[in-house]
Design a protein around this motif. Structure first.
Motif, PDB file in Angstrom:
ATOM      1  N   VAL A 146     -16.456 -18.657  52.992  1.00  0.00           N
ATOM      2  CA  VAL A 146     -15.643 -18.398  51.788  1.00  0.00           C
ATOM      3  C   VAL A 146     -14.171 -18.565  52.167  1.00  0.00           C
TER       4      VAL A 146
ATOM      5  N   ASP B  73     -17.044 -12.126  49.380  1.00  0.00           N
ATOM      6  CA  ASP B  73     -16.944 -12.957  48.188  1.00  0.00           C
ATOM      7  C   ASP B  73     -16.492 -12.161  46.963  1.00  0.00           C
TER       8      ASP B  73
ATOM      9  N   ASP C   3     -18.464  -7.190  50.311  1.00  0.00           N
ATOM     10  CA  ASP C   3     -18.807  -8.596  50.464  1.00  0.00           C
ATOM     11  C   ASP C   3     -17.514  -9.390  50.447  1.00  0.00           C
TER      12      ASP C   3
ATOM     13  N   ARG D 247     -10.930  -8.599  48.196  1.00  0.00           N
ATOM     14  CA  ARG D 247     -10.031  -9.444  48.992  1.00  0.00           C
ATOM     15  C   ARG D 247      -8.576  -9.165  48.645  1.00  0.00           C
TER      16      ARG D 247
ATOM     17  N   SER E   7     -21.108 -15.533  56.903  1.00  0.00           N
ATOM     18  CA  SER E   7     -21.010 -15.752  55.454  1.00  0.00           C
ATOM     19  C   SER E   7     -19.554 -15.693  54.992  1.00  0.00           C
TER      20      SER E   7
ATOM     21  N   ASP F 261     -11.593 -18.499  50.467  1.00  0.00           N
ATOM     22  CA  ASP F 261     -10.687 -17.574  49.786  1.00  0.00           C
ATOM     23  C   ASP F 261     -10.546 -16.245  50.535  1.00  0.00           C
ATOM     24  N   SER F 262     -11.438 -15.997  51.489  1.00  0.00           N
ATOM     25  CA  SER F 262     -11.359 -14.750  52.242  1.00  0.00           C
ATOM     26  C   SER F 262     -10.385 -14.847  53.424  1.00  0.00           C
TER      27      SER F 262
END
Length: 517
Positions: A130, A79, A77, A84, A126, A132-133
């Motif tokens: 995010v 998130d 994912d 990451r 999705s 931050d991704s």
């Protein structure tokens, strides 16, 4: 130094084996710390990249296992923060170890399927929510770019694969939808590098179904990037996108790309218009001529198609009953306005500007080299403008010092929905300019304009019109070129006597007892 290098390879393999055996996120910090340290050293030393990639123990199996782990992460994912961080470190190490080292690129290419799966995860809707991704996505794209850049064999293999992926797996299209301009910039660097100096890869982009889908997505993106502030990542991404299309134009692929963007049943698709804008910009900045020969038939066909469509639409608007032009029609007759007409005229302006530029370049080329190809001749049969100019003069009011010129038959102005419609600006000006360019020192074209009754139309354009800046100046120049060394045209002008006068509102009023020509 050799033993130090061996120790570095051993350390890399051991830390990777330890992480994979634990298969847990608790060991991510120790792995990323080692990877980041080595990546920094690799970025500074080309010799280190060569040695680490070639000496034992080999690092490539461990690197492959890391990418496989990322691609098959149990709870994949975007998130997941630990995932990451790990993607960034592994991608950064991969990017640096392969930079400029062909053998390393060859060894690292095996991770591409796993890297592609990671990019598929990070290019989902999705994941784009995010922010931050985004750093992980950017680093993965840069790693992919470095694996193939300057390596012809790997670049061709990658390009062929990515342009034939099924739609749900089309990574390039998915990544072009990213809201992050830095990701777009990194992706476009990869794409430009892939098509640079390769006729085969450019052809695949312009002629294949997958390539057409990519170009459609990229053209949409270019529209959004156009207003990006200078020196920002968005502006840089726009520049790279422009360079990509410039490479296609340089290679003579403009006709193929234009045709691949067509939509059945539409005279002009929006993406074709965007492409014409880029082509116009490309030609305006060009100082060479021969490369544009293959564009001439395409532009002639576009001009003829759009001109015919526009004439038909205007005739229906002026007189919807029998579609015959009635230049003195009242406002009530403007009942059948084609909603696609403004788009058609917008594209016609762009096509006309492209034709004018190529014609001028051709003339300059022939001045220096009389044996050069005369490109203007290709346009002469397609570019009949007199009837369209006559219809436009009846259909669109001139804007004189901020006020629309009134219709002499009704003393009413054309409705603002028509007068202010986008798409009509500059059309009369550029058509007049085209006439001036094509008839320059060309008696055949000069005579054709006279025979079809175009001289009075051009004379009627010698007016101020705020919708068409410099219309009067271009019309005067066109008239000058029509009369140059052409006695028949000179006699035609001399025979035309003033039949009216300009009033204070800028409206041409008929003189009492005058005979209209």
């Amino acid at each position: 130094m050799g033993s130090d290098q061996n120790s570095l390879n051993v350390r890399f393999c051991e830390i990777c084996a330890g992480f994979l055996s634990k298969n847990g996120k608790d060991s991510v910090p120790s792995l990323t710390k080692v990877l980041d340290t080595i990546a920094d050293d690799l970025a500074r030393s080309g010799d280190l990249r060569i040695r680490m990639g070639s000496e034992n123990p080999s690092i490539w199996l461990s690197l492959q296992q890391l990418w496989d782990f990322l691609a098959e992460y149990p709870s994949a994912d975007a998130d997941v923060a630990e995932l990451r961080v790990l993607v960034i470190s592994v991608a950064r190490f991969t990017r640096n170890i392969v930079a400029g080292v062909a053998v390393n690129q060859q060894n690292a290419f095996g991770v591409e399927p796993a890297l592609r799966r990671v990019l598929h995860l990070y290019s989902s809707w999705s994941a784009f929510q995010v922010t931050d991704s985004f750093p992980a996505t950017r680093m993965a794209v840069q790693a992919l770019s470095n694996i193939v850049t300057t390596n012809e064999d790997l670049t061709s293999r990658l390009w062929s694969t990515y342009l034939t992926l099924p739609e749900e797996r089309a990574i390039l299209i998915r990544l072009l939808g990213s809201p992050d301009h830095k990701i777009i910039l990194s992706l476009l660097v990869l794409m430009v590098n892939c098509i640079h100096d390769s006729t085969e890869r450019r052809s695949l982009l312009t002629k294949s179904r997958g390539g057409a889908r990519i170009c459609v997505t990229l053209l949409d993106r270019m529209v959004l990037l156009y207003d990006a502030e200078e020196s920002t990542d968005g502006a840089k991404a726009f520049d790279y996108g422009y360079h990509l299309f410039a490479h296609l134009f340089d290679g003579g692929f403009a006709p193929d790309l234009y045709n691949s963007l067509s939509v059945e049943g539409e005279v002009i698709a929006q993406h074709q218009t965007t492409l014409l804008k880029l082509l116009d910009s490309y030609l305006q900045s060009s100082q060479t001529c021969p490369v544009h020969c293959d564009m001439c038939p395409m532009l002639s066909e576009i001009f003829l198609s759009l001109s015919s469509y526009s004439q038909s639409a205007i005739k229906r608007a002026i007189n919807p009953i029998n579609s015959e032009p009635n230049l003195d029609s009242s406002i009530e007759h403007l009942q059948e306005l084609d909603l696609l007409l403004p788009k058609s005229c917008e594209a016609l302006v762009l096509a006309t500007q492209c034709i004018v530029k190529i014609s001028l370049l051709s003339e300059d080329q022939r001045t220096m080299d009389p044996s050069a190809v005369e490109l203007r001749a290709i346009f002469r049969d397609a570019c009949s403008t007199d009837e369209l100019l006559r219809l436009l003069d009846a259909f669109l009011p001139r804007i004189y010092f901020g006020k629309p010129v009134l219709n002499p038959a009704t003393d009413q102005s054309i409705p603002s929905s028509v007068a202010g419609a986008n798409g009509f600006s500059y059309l009369k000006r550029d058509l007049v300019r085209l006439v001036g360019v094509l008839c320059h020192r060309d008696k055949t074209f000069q005579d054709r304009i006279r025979v079809c009754g175009g001289i009075p139309v051009i004379m009627n354009m010698c007016v101020v019109d705020e919708r068409n800046p410099y219309l009067r100046e271009h019309a005067i120049l066109a008239l000058r070129n029509l009369l140059d060394s052409n006695k028949e045209n000179q006699d035609e002008v001399n025979s035309i006597q003033p039949s009216g006068y300009w009033d204070e509102a800028g409206m041409l009023r008929e003189k009492v007892g005058a005979t209209l020509r």
